[in-house]
Design a protein around this motif. Sequence first.
Motif, mmCIF file in Angstrom:
data_model
loop_
_atom_site.group_PDB
_atom_site.id
_atom_site.type_symbol
_atom_site.label_atom_id
_atom_site.label_comp_id
_atom_site.label_asym_id
_atom_site.label_seq_id
_atom_site.Cartn_x
_atom_site.Cartn_y
_atom_site.Cartn_z
ATOM 1 N N LEU A 135 21.593 -55.322 70.005
ATOM 2 C CA LEU A 135 21.905 -53.914 70.266
ATOM 3 C C LEU A 135 21.677 -53.559 71.733
ATOM 4 O O LEU A 135 22.445 -52.781 72.317
ATOM 5 C CB LEU A 135 21.060 -53.015 69.362
ATOM 6 N N VAL A 147 24.757 -60.614 61.082
ATOM 7 C CA VAL A 147 25.039 -59.767 62.243
ATOM 8 C C VAL A 147 26.212 -60.372 62.994
ATOM 9 O O VAL A 147 26.292 -61.604 63.145
ATOM 10 C CB VAL A 147 23.819 -59.671 63.184
ATOM 11 N N ARG A 174 15.083 -58.999 62.574
ATOM 12 C CA ARG A 174 14.830 -57.715 63.260
ATOM 13 C C ARG A 174 14.830 -57.911 64.779
ATOM 14 O O ARG A 174 15.434 -57.106 65.522
ATOM 15 C CB ARG A 174 13.493 -57.161 62.780
ATOM 16 N N TRP A 194 27.222 -50.378 64.256
ATOM 17 C CA TRP A 194 26.580 -49.658 65.363
ATOM 18 C C TRP A 194 27.594 -49.470 66.478
ATOM 19 O O TRP A 194 28.346 -50.392 66.783
ATOM 20 C CB TRP A 194 25.399 -50.471 65.885
ATOM 21 N N GLU A 203 19.722 -46.775 65.162
ATOM 22 C CA GLU A 203 18.524 -47.619 65.184
ATOM 23 C C GLU A 203 18.684 -48.814 64.247
ATOM 24 O O GLU A 203 19.415 -48.735 63.254
ATOM 25 C CB GLU A 203 17.295 -46.800 64.765
ATOM 26 N N PRO A 204 17.997 -49.925 64.544
ATOM 27 C CA PRO A 204 18.127 -51.126 63.705
ATOM 28 C C PRO A 204 17.800 -50.894 62.230
ATOM 29 O O PRO A 204 18.534 -51.342 61.351
ATOM 30 C CB PRO A 204 17.137 -52.104 64.353
ATOM 31 N N LEU A 218 18.414 -58.538 66.010
ATOM 32 C CA LEU A 218 19.228 -57.323 65.968
ATOM 33 C C LEU A 218 18.893 -56.389 67.131
ATOM 34 O O LEU A 218 19.796 -55.816 67.764
ATOM 35 C CB LEU A 218 19.029 -56.620 64.627
ATOM 36 N N GLU A 219 17.603 -56.237 67.421
ATOM 37 C CA GLU A 219 17.205 -55.386 68.546
ATOM 38 C C GLU A 219 17.775 -55.910 69.863
ATOM 39 O O GLU A 219 18.281 -55.137 70.693
ATOM 40 C CB GLU A 219 15.681 -55.300 68.620
#
Length: 681
Positions: free
Chosen positions: A275, A339, A268, A381, A387-388, A271-272
């Motif tokens: 992004l 990812v 998580r 995305w 959003e994640p 990924l944030e």
Amino acid sequence: MLSVLGCIVYENNLYLVFLAAIICLLGSTVFLRLVQRTENTGGVHRIGWQFLAAVAGGGSVWATHFVGMLAFEPQAPVSFDPVITVLSLVVAMVGLFVSLIIGNLRRGRVHAAVAGAFCGLSFAGMHYLGMFAYRVVGLVEWRMDYVVASILLTVVFTAAARALSWKVRKPKPFFAAVGLLVLAIIGLHFTGMTAFRVTPMTGVFPRVDSQAIMALALAIAVVAMIIVGMGAASYLIDTKVREESKAQLHHMAAHDPLTGLPNRACFRDYLENVLDVAEGDGSQVGVIAIDLNRFKEVNDTLGHAAGDEVLKTLAQRLDQSLEQGEFIARLGGDEFAAVRTFVDKEEMTAFGDKLASLFSLPMKVVGMTTAVGASMGAAVWPTDAAEPDELLNNADLAMYHAKHGLLETLCFYDADIASEVRERRQLAEDLRLALENDELEVHYQVQMALDGEHIHGYEALLRWHHPEKGSISPAVFIPIAEENGLIGPVGAWVLRRSCRDASHWLPPYRVAVNVSAVQFMDANLPNLVQEVLLETGLSPDRLELELTETALIKDQARSLHIMRQIKALGVGIALDDFGTGYSSLGTLRTFPFDKIKLDKSFIDDVGQDRQSKAIIRAILALGKSLDIPVLAEGIETSEQMELLRAEGCDEGQGFLLGRPSPNSALAGQGGPKQRKNEEAA
């Protein structure tokens, strides 16, 4: 102030003054670091750090004082009382130890200042006790104003130093606190020495050996540096251990302990961050949700240790294959997520193909070669989600679509996939509620002897009438039950309901219940069957379990063991859908079946297809040679009925003989009646 400076410059050996200052600076730094360590520990460890801080701090302050005393040049012979000198060292260390205990009785900057003030008093006690150990040949007088000033100075500055260093992590405040502590110690000593006035006695006395004084000062300095160095080394070693432990804990918190791959929390965070970067440079981010296809089979057949070995092998492959901009994590169980940042969607497809090849590669596990494969779904995305959490959820939806479609290539998310998967998930939830609320039904289809058309028994068929969607086919909801872990509870419910219904039939016909491959591989199935028979009072010879070849070929040894346990109860076992599997003859040779059920697909074409007729003939002949009765499924026409009867088929089942009906309707169709107590109920 000028008097103090004059004392330092004109009445002291400046080299030794400088040496004392160095001892004081290093000792103060180490002392305050050790004091901070006491504030961050508890229990026995805190007492240990307090003792070490008292030894290092007290030793360095005493050494500063003693070297400063040796630097003083009173122009008269001097000596030291050894007992009082050593006692002054003890006072310094004990005083510091007590002050540290006081400082940790309550937390807060004010309490730290109070402890610092006590620390300053212990410094003053050490200094003036040491002065009493100083023997000089001459008249000694004290200026009390300087004595009081020296004590006040060290108390105030030490309190300020302790207050400033309390819970401090930044270097500037800490070194400011070190400076204040140095001023407190140096100020105490030289202000106290200014208060000390010596008038040498007239006469002839031996000259002071300056080299001996210097050697003694250096020896004391070396001992002090050893003490301070031990404190510094302890602090640095502990700091290193703490950093390594912290790094290890951080790694453990962010990584899966079995495979070493990043875990869900780390995924998580990554990924944030990705992004955020992608938002700035305009690139796209793809998330792939991955679920292993045959991992449960490995666990069930080879054991959990083998399953762990599979996961570790896959993790090693995946980790070694990653390139820049690629990331993969284990989310839990047999679920992974990857990812990748990309510009062209073909890059994402190539990444998915690479992962698919790694998952499908064979591997050696406990002496056997196996391959698990994986279902993979991708979401992009910002196209598919902003959003994640939404991005990962949409990748999950695509993955479930791939799993349902038996795909082992990357499936990209779209709105239609989302709608289909959400509908299946909702059906799974509705099925769970239907099971809890006893909203499922069992219908029964007659099984008849083809020679005299008398009833042999009934097959139990599960039915579900959804309150909003109406009747839902078992072909739809049974796979959903298997995907969502509901097939075990559903199968147990059908078994229990069928046995309970059949226990009230008159005459006492046999009931046949289907058992799924997942349910049959459960080692507790024989116990469940026995429990249901005892609970419902149904005679074991009136129960028949129907299995497909799929339920048997995954682990033949285990299947044979479970089958023998069930047959030992007196329960019959039929092979369902015979003729559709690839190992039917081997299955008949290996497993002790009581009946063969000829698949409906052969019956449908028996009138037009010579091959179907030949296959039926062969199967019937095989059944007779093995002394196993054969039941033909799906009889819908009189022509099919006559042909099967002519070929010597033992039993039949189909719409021509009777449609599936609720238990309450069987009596009206010439079937079993209910016992009186059941009718009354």
